[in-house]
Design a protein around this motif. Sequence first.
Motif, short mmCIF file in Angstrom:
data_model
loop_
_atom_site.label_atom_id
_atom_site.label_comp_id
_atom_site.label_asym_id
_atom_site.label_seq_id
_atom_site.Cartn_x
_atom_site.Cartn_y
_atom_site.Cartn_z
N VAL A 60 25.26 35.07 -12.11
CA VAL A 60 24.71 35.04 -13.47
C VAL A 60 23.19 35.14 -13.47
CG1 VAL A 60 26.67 33.64 -14.22
CG2 VAL A 60 24.52 32.51 -13.60
N GLY A 61 22.58 35.19 -12.28
CA GLY A 61 21.13 35.26 -12.20
C GLY A 61 20.47 33.97 -12.63
N SER A 62 21.11 32.85 -12.36
CA SER A 62 20.62 31.56 -12.83
C SER A 62 19.60 30.96 -11.87
CB SER A 62 21.78 30.59 -12.99
OG SER A 62 21.33 29.30 -13.35
N THR A 63 18.59 30.35 -12.44
CA THR A 63 17.62 29.58 -11.65
C THR A 63 17.87 28.08 -11.83
OG1 THR A 63 16.03 29.63 -13.48
CG2 THR A 63 15.88 31.38 -11.82
N ALA A 64 19.01 27.73 -12.43
CA ALA A 64 19.34 26.33 -12.65
C ALA A 64 19.43 25.60 -11.32
CB ALA A 64 20.66 26.21 -13.40
N GLY A 65 18.97 24.37 -11.31
CA GLY A 65 19.03 23.58 -10.09
C GLY A 65 20.39 22.91 -9.93
N LEU A 66 21.00 23.09 -8.76
CA LEU A 66 22.26 22.42 -8.45
C LEU A 66 21.92 21.07 -7.84
CD1 LEU A 66 24.26 25.38 -6.85
CD2 LEU A 66 24.72 24.29 -9.06
N HIS A 67 22.27 20.00 -8.54
CA HIS A 67 21.96 18.65 -8.08
C HIS A 67 23.23 18.03 -7.50
CE1 HIS A 67 17.85 18.52 -9.71
NE2 HIS A 67 18.35 19.32 -10.64
N TRP A 68 23.30 18.06 -6.17
CA TRP A 68 24.51 17.60 -5.50
C TRP A 68 24.61 16.09 -5.59
CZ3 TRP A 68 28.21 20.86 -4.53
CH2 TRP A 68 27.89 22.23 -4.49
N THR A 69 25.77 15.67 -6.03
CA THR A 69 26.00 14.25 -6.33
C THR A 69 27.28 13.79 -5.64
OG1 THR A 69 24.97 14.61 -8.50
CG2 THR A 69 26.24 12.58 -8.20
N ASP A 70 27.23 12.62 -5.03
CA ASP A 70 28.40 12.06 -4.36
C ASP A 70 29.50 11.79 -5.37
OD1 ASP A 70 27.17 12.14 -1.88
OD2 ASP A 70 26.41 10.07 -2.05
N PRO A 71 30.75 11.78 -4.93
CA PRO A 71 31.86 11.55 -5.86
C PRO A 71 31.80 10.21 -6.59
CG PRO A 71 32.67 12.46 -3.78
CD PRO A 71 31.23 12.13 -3.57
N GLU A 72 31.30 9.17 -5.93
CA GLU A 72 31.39 7.82 -6.50
C GLU A 72 30.74 7.69 -7.87
OE1 GLU A 72 32.33 7.76 -2.32
OE2 GLU A 72 30.57 8.52 -3.41
N LEU B 75 26.39 27.64 -15.47
CA LEU B 75 25.24 28.10 -14.70
C LEU B 75 24.37 29.03 -15.53
CD1 LEU B 75 24.54 27.40 -11.69
CD2 LEU B 75 26.86 26.85 -12.33
N ALA B 76 24.99 29.85 -16.36
CA ALA B 76 24.21 30.76 -17.20
C ALA B 76 23.39 30.00 -18.24
CB ALA B 76 25.15 31.75 -17.90
N GLU C 237 27.05 28.26 -5.58
CA GLU C 237 25.91 29.14 -5.29
C GLU C 237 26.24 30.59 -5.61
OE1 GLU C 237 25.28 27.94 -1.28
OE2 GLU C 237 24.56 25.95 -1.91
N ALA C 238 27.49 31.00 -5.37
CA ALA C 238 27.90 32.35 -5.74
C ALA C 238 27.88 32.51 -7.26
CB ALA C 238 29.30 32.64 -5.20
N CYS C 239 28.30 31.47 -7.98
CA CYS C 239 28.24 31.52 -9.45
C CYS C 239 26.80 31.68 -9.93
CB CYS C 239 28.85 30.25 -10.04
SG CYS C 239 30.64 30.12 -9.89
N ALA C 240 25.89 30.92 -9.33
CA ALA C 240 24.49 30.98 -9.74
C ALA C 240 23.91 32.37 -9.49
CB ALA C 240 23.69 29.92 -8.98
N GLY D 274 21.80 27.28 -17.79
CA GLY D 274 20.59 26.81 -17.14
C GLY D 274 20.39 25.31 -17.22
N GLY D 275 19.21 24.87 -16.79
CA GLY D 275 18.91 23.44 -16.75
C GLY D 275 19.52 22.80 -15.52
N PRO D 276 19.26 21.52 -15.31
CA PRO D 276 19.85 20.81 -14.17
C PRO D 276 21.37 20.79 -14.26
CG PRO D 276 18.09 19.52 -15.19
CD PRO D 276 18.39 20.65 -16.12
N VAL D 277 22.05 21.08 -13.16
CA VAL D 277 23.51 21.17 -13.14
C VAL D 277 24.06 20.10 -12.21
CG1 VAL D 277 25.49 22.61 -12.53
CG2 VAL D 277 23.49 23.64 -13.63
N LEU D 278 24.99 19.33 -12.72
CA LEU D 278 25.68 18.33 -11.91
C LEU D 278 26.63 19.06 -10.96
CD1 LEU D 278 26.38 15.35 -11.30
CD2 LEU D 278 28.14 15.52 -13.08
N ALA D 279 26.30 19.02 -9.68
CA ALA D 279 27.11 19.69 -8.67
C ALA D 279 27.87 18.63 -7.88
CB ALA D 279 26.22 20.51 -7.73
N PRO D 280 29.19 18.59 -8.01
CA PRO D 280 29.96 17.52 -7.38
C PRO D 280 30.15 17.75 -5.88
CG PRO D 280 31.43 19.02 -8.55
CD PRO D 280 30.03 19.50 -8.81
N GLY D 281 29.83 16.74 -5.10
CA GLY D 281 29.94 16.85 -3.66
C GLY D 281 31.27 16.35 -3.14
#
Length: 329
Positions: free
Chosen positions: A226-238, A164-165, A220-223, A167-174
Amino acid sequence: MGGTEFVGRAVTEEALARGWDVTLLNRGRHEAPKGARVLLGDRTAEGGLAALAEGEWDAVVDTWSAAPSAVRDAARLLAGRVGTYVYVSSCSVYRHPRAAGLAEDAPLVDGSPDAGEVDYAQAKRGGELAAAQYFGDRALLVRAGLILGPYENIGRLPWWLGRLARGGPVLAPGPRDAALQYIDARDLAVWMLDAAARGLGGPYNLVSRSGHTTMGGFLEACARAVGSTAGLHWTDPEPILAAGIGPWTDLPVWLPPGDLYDGIHRIGVGKALASGLRCRPVEETVADTWSWLRGVGGVAPQRPDRPYVGLDPEKEAEVLRATGVTTAS
């Protein structure tokens, strides 16, 4: 036994904060918390427990996770001179498949107190049997779940904080609302010392209630930490699984719905909660871990017997692009 790294250090610091007299047996490779008495010894070497040949203690805390015979040797030597033997085991001792809500009486893997090097689950079960062999109902078997917090030397929470620190788009696993279970090492330490002082024994599942936080709440707590503005992009498991990304290893903490998820993030903890377990908010665990991580230069120590965790940036970018997210080339 040890007392200078992660869970052992949390126990040492908590005991010292209570004004207890603390003795550590270790190889002297890491600086001990100030105020602890250090005895040198390598429990894997012949004669490595000689420093414990004399003395009496109210309790011993043993976090060993390799050959059960090392726990056997320590328990045998200390029997009759220690009140409670606290052995930090794991919920990995439960046999697969693990049903959601499993309690301490669920089926267990096979193990032997005399075993040498075996797989993790058998090692922990063998350690339990070794402690119980010499301490009976004075053996407190702490079946911990996922452990996070400052001084973590496995790399799970430190990896997410570093990601998260960056930055950039972050793959967030759903799923984003997937319930998580974990325990802060400091809360684990508090419970173990309280339990030892009360003379508790037998097995306890030691982890927060399921849903103490969610995957979304955790990231979101991690973001925020660290003061991150990175976007969490929630992605389905498949699509994550189809890309060959490993749950728990490439994406630490995360597991897709199924048996493995149920056996790690839906464990029954009624016995521990009834005995006084209290867990701090995820925001505190994450923020304190980030503060510690910055204090050590941003690079967490790594246990040599555990593999590195975390997702390769190129693999992450590949999956993000496949789901329509623009990433830097």
